[in-house]
Design a protein around this motif. Structure first.
Motif, PDB file in Angstrom:
ATOM      1  N   TYR A 153       8.542  14.458  32.826  1.00  0.00           N
ATOM      2  CA  TYR A 153       7.410  15.316  33.153  1.00  0.00           C
ATOM      3  C   TYR A 153       7.910  16.737  33.375  1.00  0.00           C
ATOM      4  N   GLN A 189       2.500  16.996  35.948  1.00  0.00           N
ATOM      5  CA  GLN A 189       2.103  17.106  34.552  1.00  0.00           C
ATOM      6  C   GLN A 189       1.420  18.453  34.306  1.00  0.00           C
ATOM      7  N   SER A 191      -1.084  21.092  32.954  1.00  0.00           N
ATOM      8  CA  SER A 191      -2.517  20.970  32.713  1.00  0.00           C
ATOM      9  C   SER A 191      -3.106  22.329  32.358  1.00  0.00           C
ATOM     10  N   ASN A 193      -6.190  22.929  33.289  1.00  0.00           N
ATOM     11  CA  ASN A 193      -7.274  23.049  34.259  1.00  0.00           C
ATOM     12  C   ASN A 193      -7.066  24.254  35.174  1.00  0.00           C
ATOM     13  N   HIS A 196      -3.728  25.232  40.701  1.00  0.00           N
ATOM     14  CA  HIS A 196      -3.495  24.377  41.858  1.00  0.00           C
ATOM     15  C   HIS A 196      -3.252  25.314  43.053  1.00  0.00           C
ATOM     16  N   GLN A 262      -1.594  17.130  38.609  1.00  0.00           N
ATOM     17  CA  GLN A 262      -1.933  18.094  37.567  1.00  0.00           C
ATOM     18  C   GLN A 262      -1.755  19.518  38.098  1.00  0.00           C
ATOM     19  N   GLU A 264      -1.333  23.687  36.674  1.00  0.00           N
ATOM     20  CA  GLU A 264      -1.532  24.553  35.519  1.00  0.00           C
ATOM     21  C   GLU A 264      -0.194  24.936  34.874  1.00  0.00           C
ATOM     22  N   GLU A 265      -0.191  25.002  33.562  1.00  0.00           N
ATOM     23  CA  GLU A 265       1.029  25.273  32.805  1.00  0.00           C
ATOM     24  C   GLU A 265       1.743  26.538  33.276  1.00  0.00           C
TER      25      GLU A 265
END
Length: 332
Positions: A153, A189, A191, A193, A196, A262, A264-265
């Motif tokens: 991950y 991971q 995400s 979205n 965070h 999750q 964010e990248e």
């Protein structure tokens, strides 16, 4: 003419002296060729390529032991353990504190205040949370220390706990008790979205600790802010292992949660962009790939705390005698 006994003894002494001198010179040569003066010196592979420091292959302590971490968790090879079905009791995980974060030259270390504790979940004692540490890469395809079914991950967050009777991590490391330390590992991971918020609080502090030995205090936050889904994360794996950094003591009980968090990248990638392994004023070495490579599981068992479902053939084993019994009652 044959040499006298006294001459022989003199020659033997000279040979012993020359051998001692040779061994002394050899030791000095080895010491100068890269063996650190400080036995606690160590570094990750990316550091070893840029600095004169011992990489993972030369880590001191028990790092070449047979119960090392991290490991690859193959779900089909894990064993069910009913003792793990108890729920964890999280004490103080919801309390907000200003945290001190340190760039220690290997990762960022969040210093908890020692009043946050955990019990249950198959643990045989109460443990106090001491530190949170992070492992990552400059790629979203790797960075975690543990893998599941061979899949890495983007990051791993680890909360390091020690048995309640210890006051410092160093005391737990020195202990001979096989369960002196317990670590909760959370796989991250990447995400697309929304951000965070808990990670954003950490990221906001990174600008002030780019170099080794820099430290900063965050605004008040709780462990639930960092891991908001913790209460709903019921499925985990358990095994006996070690710390993943020297001196790698093998007195750690690991809990690795199956479901990843999750994040964010861009938030994940910021760790590699904002932090350096070195002190200020030295050549900048980006802090990245600060995770230990996989270790052999060996004869150890890895346990899980929940059977997902009964297999189809298992149902037939129970269903046949049940139907037979019901039929016998009906005919009677």
């Amino acid at each position: 003419m044959r040499p006298s006994e006294k001459t022989k003894e003199k020659i033997a002494k000279e040979q012993r002296f020359l051998m001692s001198l040779f061994l002394m010179l050899l030791a000095i040569t080895v010491a100068q060729s890269g063996v650190p003066a400080n036995p606690d010196d160590w570094c990750y592979e990316t550091q070893a390529k840029a600095l004169s420091c011992p990489g993972p292959a030369s880590w001191p302590g028990t790092c070449k032991g047979f119960m090392q971490s991290p490991v690859n968790i193959v779900i089909s090879n894990t064993l069910a353990d009913p003792k793990l079905n108890d729920f964890f009791t999280y004490i103080g995980y919801d309390r907000q504190y200003p945290w001190t974060i340190v760039n220690n030259g290997y990762t960022i270390l969040v210093n908890l205040n020692g009043t946050i504790k955990i019990s249950g979940g198959g643990l045989e004692d109460t443990y106090r949370a001491m530190y949170v540490q992070f492992h990552w890469s400059d790629s979203l395809k790797k960075g975690s220390e543990h893998t599941i079914n061979g899949k890495p991950y983007a990051m791993e967050v680890q909360i390091i706990h020690i048995r309640d009777k210890f006051q410092k991590l160093e005391k737990a490391i020195q202990s001979t008790e096989k369960d002196a330390i317990t670590i909760m590992g959370f796989l991250i991971q990447a995400s697309n979205n929304k951000k965070h918020e808990g990670f954003q609080t950490i990221l906001d502090a990174l600008d002030q600790i780019p170099y080794k030995n820099n430290e900063v205090t965050t605004k008040p936050m709780s462990l639930y802010d960092l891991i908001p889904d913790l209460k709903d994360m019921k499925h985990f794996f358990r095994y006996k292992g070690s710390l993943t950094f020297p001196s790698c003591p093998e007195n750690v009980i690991w809990t690795v949660f199956k479901d990843p968090l999750q994040v964010e990248e861009d938030q994940i990638l910021q760790f590699s962009k904002k932090l350096y392994y070195n002190e200020k004023g030295q050549i900048d070495i980006p802090m990245t790939n600060n995770y230990r490579k996989m270790q052999k599981r060996g004869p150890r068992n890895i346990f899980h705390n929940r059977v997902e479902r009964l297999l189809p053939h298992t149902w037939s084993v129970f269903l046949t005698p049940l139907l037979t019994c019901l039929l016998a009652i009906f005919l009677y």
